[in-house]
Motif scaffolding. Structure first.
Motif, PDB file in Angstrom:
ATOM      1  N   ASN A   6       0.764  -1.252   0.079  1.00 55.60           N
ATOM      2  CA  ASN A   6      -0.064   0.030  -0.045  1.00 55.60           C
ATOM      3  C   ASN A   6       0.741   1.218   0.016  1.00 55.60           C
ATOM      4  O   ASN A   6       0.511   2.286  -0.672  1.00 55.60           O
ATOM      5  CB  ASN A   6      -0.807  -0.130   1.171  1.00 55.60           C
ATOM      6  N   ALA A   7       1.904   1.149   0.569  1.00 54.63           N
ATOM      7  CA  ALA A   7       2.722   2.446   0.745  1.00 54.63           C
ATOM      8  C   ALA A   7       3.353   2.543  -0.812  1.00 54.63           C
ATOM      9  O   ALA A   7       3.426   3.866  -1.147  1.00 54.63           O
ATOM     10  CB  ALA A   7       4.173   2.212   1.465  1.00 54.63           C
ATOM     11  N   LEU A   8       3.848   1.502  -1.488  1.00 59.86           N
ATOM     12  CA  LEU A   8       4.293   1.683  -2.876  1.00 59.86           C
ATOM     13  C   LEU A   8       2.991   1.929  -3.824  1.00 59.86           C
ATOM     14  O   LEU A   8       3.116   3.088  -4.900  1.00 59.86           O
ATOM     15  CB  LEU A   8       4.748   0.500  -3.450  1.00 59.86           C
ATOM     16  N   VAL A   9       1.852   1.596  -3.594  1.00 60.78           N
ATOM     17  CA  VAL A   9       0.486   2.043  -4.275  1.00 60.78           C
ATOM     18  C   VAL A   9       0.561   3.755  -3.899  1.00 60.78           C
ATOM     19  O   VAL A   9       0.419   4.565  -4.856  1.00 60.78           O
ATOM     20  CB  VAL A   9      -0.784   1.521  -3.877  1.00 60.78           C
ATOM     21  N   GLY A  63      -7.601   7.065  -8.899  1.00 61.58           N
ATOM     22  CA  GLY A  63      -8.089   5.425  -9.055  1.00 61.58           C
ATOM     23  C   GLY A  63      -7.281   4.859  -7.813  1.00 61.58           C
ATOM     24  O   GLY A  63      -7.758   4.140  -7.462  1.00 61.58           O
ATOM     25  N   LEU A  64      -6.015   4.989  -7.708  1.00 62.79           N
ATOM     26  CA  LEU A  64      -4.938   4.519  -6.873  1.00 62.79           C
ATOM     27  C   LEU A  64      -5.611   4.840  -5.570  1.00 62.79           C
ATOM     28  O   LEU A  64      -5.494   4.227  -4.429  1.00 62.79           O
ATOM     29  CB  LEU A  64      -3.690   4.899  -7.144  1.00 62.79           C
ATOM     30  N   VAL A  65      -5.744   6.165  -5.210  1.00 61.35           N
ATOM     31  CA  VAL A  65      -6.186   6.485  -3.825  1.00 61.35           C
ATOM     32  C   VAL A  65      -7.225   5.951  -3.419  1.00 61.35           C
ATOM     33  O   VAL A  65      -7.786   5.613  -2.409  1.00 61.35           O
ATOM     34  CB  VAL A  65      -6.167   8.165  -3.891  1.00 61.35           C
ATOM     35  N   TRP A  66      -8.371   5.994  -4.499  1.00 62.71           N
ATOM     36  CA  TRP A  66      -9.645   5.158  -4.311  1.00 62.71           C
ATOM     37  C   TRP A  66      -9.448   3.823  -3.917  1.00 62.71           C
ATOM     38  O   TRP A  66     -10.210   3.419  -2.904  1.00 62.71           O
ATOM     39  CB  TRP A  66     -10.406   5.395  -5.528  1.00 62.71           C
ATOM     40  N   GLY A  74     -11.406  -6.624  -0.582  1.00 66.82           N
ATOM     41  CA  GLY A  74     -11.389  -7.179  -1.917  1.00 66.82           C
ATOM     42  C   GLY A  74     -11.703  -6.374  -3.148  1.00 66.82           C
ATOM     43  O   GLY A  74     -11.088  -6.655  -4.216  1.00 66.82           O
ATOM     44  N   PHE A  75     -12.565  -5.561  -2.786  1.00 69.11           N
ATOM     45  CA  PHE A  75     -12.699  -4.417  -4.123  1.00 69.11           C
ATOM     46  C   PHE A  75     -11.789  -3.433  -4.315  1.00 69.11           C
ATOM     47  O   PHE A  75     -11.295  -3.025  -5.240  1.00 69.11           O
ATOM     48  CB  PHE A  75     -14.253  -3.742  -3.782  1.00 69.11           C
ATOM     49  N   GLY A  76     -11.067  -2.952  -3.084  1.00 63.45           N
ATOM     50  CA  GLY A  76      -9.823  -2.414  -2.941  1.00 63.45           C
ATOM     51  C   GLY A  76      -8.771  -2.826  -3.705  1.00 63.45           C
ATOM     52  O   GLY A  76      -7.994  -2.374  -4.422  1.00 63.45           O
ATOM     53  N   PHE A  77      -8.564  -4.153  -3.493  1.00 61.70           N
ATOM     54  CA  PHE A  77      -7.428  -4.974  -4.263  1.00 61.70           C
ATOM     55  C   PHE A  77      -7.634  -4.900  -5.792  1.00 61.70           C
ATOM     56  O   PHE A  77      -6.702  -4.712  -6.586  1.00 61.70           O
ATOM     57  CB  PHE A  77      -7.512  -6.389  -3.752  1.00 61.70           C
ATOM     58  N   GLN A  78      -9.007  -5.027  -6.185  1.00 64.00           N
ATOM     59  CA  GLN A  78      -9.320  -4.974  -7.460  1.00 64.00           C
ATOM     60  C   GLN A  78      -9.162  -3.496  -8.042  1.00 64.00           C
ATOM     61  O   GLN A  78      -8.445  -3.560  -9.398  1.00 64.00           O
ATOM     62  CB  GLN A  78     -10.851  -5.616  -7.847  1.00 64.00           C
ATOM     63  N   ILE A  79      -9.403  -2.546  -7.611  1.00 64.69           N
ATOM     64  CA  ILE A  79      -9.212  -1.316  -7.904  1.00 64.69           C
ATOM     65  C   ILE A  79      -7.783  -0.961  -8.230  1.00 64.69           C
ATOM     66  O   ILE A  79      -7.188  -0.543  -9.293  1.00 64.69           O
ATOM     67  CB  ILE A  79      -9.823  -0.272  -6.918  1.00 64.69           C
ATOM     68  N   LYS A  80      -7.142  -1.117  -7.081  1.00 68.68           N
ATOM     69  CA  LYS A  80      -5.413  -0.961  -7.314  1.00 68.68           C
ATOM     70  C   LYS A  80      -4.875  -2.042  -8.440  1.00 68.68           C
ATOM     71  O   LYS A  80      -3.941  -1.295  -9.278  1.00 68.68           O
ATOM     72  CB  LYS A  80      -5.015  -1.230  -5.825  1.00 68.68           C
ATOM     73  N   THR A  81      -5.347  -3.057  -8.414  1.00 66.76           N
ATOM     74  CA  THR A  81      -4.693  -3.726  -9.542  1.00 66.76           C
ATOM     75  C   THR A  81      -4.914  -3.308 -10.802  1.00 66.76           C
ATOM     76  O   THR A  81      -4.144  -3.144 -11.658  1.00 66.76           O
ATOM     77  CB  THR A  81      -5.426  -5.208  -9.456  1.00 66.76           C
ATOM     78  N   ALA A 113       5.029  -2.245  -7.117  1.00 68.65           N
ATOM     79  CA  ALA A 113       3.888  -2.156  -6.508  1.00 68.65           C
ATOM     80  C   ALA A 113       2.656  -3.266  -6.651  1.00 68.65           C
ATOM     81  O   ALA A 113       2.113  -3.913  -5.899  1.00 68.65           O
ATOM     82  CB  ALA A 113       3.119  -0.806  -6.460  1.00 68.65           C
ATOM     83  N   LEU A 114       2.524  -3.461  -7.970  1.00 63.46           N
ATOM     84  CA  LEU A 114       1.683  -4.601  -8.376  1.00 63.46           C
ATOM     85  C   LEU A 114       2.087  -5.940  -8.021  1.00 63.46           C
ATOM     86  O   LEU A 114       1.385  -6.724  -7.327  1.00 63.46           O
ATOM     87  CB  LEU A 114       1.434  -4.561  -9.627  1.00 63.46           C
ATOM     88  N   ILE A 115       3.441  -6.163  -8.059  1.00 60.81           N
ATOM     89  CA  ILE A 115       3.917  -7.766  -7.617  1.00 60.81           C
ATOM     90  C   ILE A 115       3.725  -7.680  -6.219  1.00 60.81           C
ATOM     91  O   ILE A 115       3.336  -8.748  -5.690  1.00 60.81           O
ATOM     92  CB  ILE A 115       5.366  -7.630  -7.976  1.00 60.81           C
ATOM     93  N   LEU A 116       4.013  -6.612  -5.276  1.00 62.73           N
ATOM     94  CA  LEU A 116       4.009  -6.599  -3.946  1.00 62.73           C
ATOM     95  C   LEU A 116       2.420  -6.731  -3.506  1.00 62.73           C
ATOM     96  O   LEU A 116       2.193  -7.501  -2.394  1.00 62.73           O
ATOM     97  CB  LEU A 116       4.540  -5.408  -3.324  1.00 62.73           C
TER      98      LEU A 116
END
Length: 120
Positions: A6-9, A63-66, A74-81, A113-116
């Protein structure tokens, strides 16, 4: 691990806010000219296009902040991805069409960030 991801995001989001500022407000200023290696004439001619590009970088950051603040994990994970993938694709395209530096400045941090995020 999740906190590091999350810090990298958040770092990628902050980078895109910085890109927004550079492209929308500082494009024709000394910092913008130096950063993008533009002449004042070229910067003036492309300022509207740069501002548009900056706006898109702002959408990526939003979008990343969202994703970071989404209450459903789970939804947050999908948004960040999704938004990290968008950043990686944009970075690879920019590296192929504009400057290889974009691969390191934009795509690489998002890929890490995506890998982590996926490992967390």
């Amino acid at each position: 691990m999740n906190a590091i991801a999350n810090a990298l995001v958040a770092l990628v989001a902050a980078l895109h806010v910085y890109f927004l500022v550079l492209e929308m407000f500082l494009w024709t200023k000394p910092l913008g000219l130096k950063t993008f290696r533009n002449s004042p004439e070229k910067a003036a001619d492309s300022a509207v296009l740069a501002a548009n590009q900056g706006l898109y970088n702002g959408f990526l950051a939003a979008g990343l902040v969202w994703g970071l603040f989404q209450g459903t994990p789970g939804f947050g994970f999908q948004i960040k991805t999704f938004f990290l993938l968008c950043v990686v694709v944009a970075g690879v395209y920019g590296a192929l069409t504009v400057s290889r530096r974009i691969l390191y400045v934009q795509a690489a941090p998002a890929a890490i960030a995506l890998i982590l995020l996926w490992l967390a």
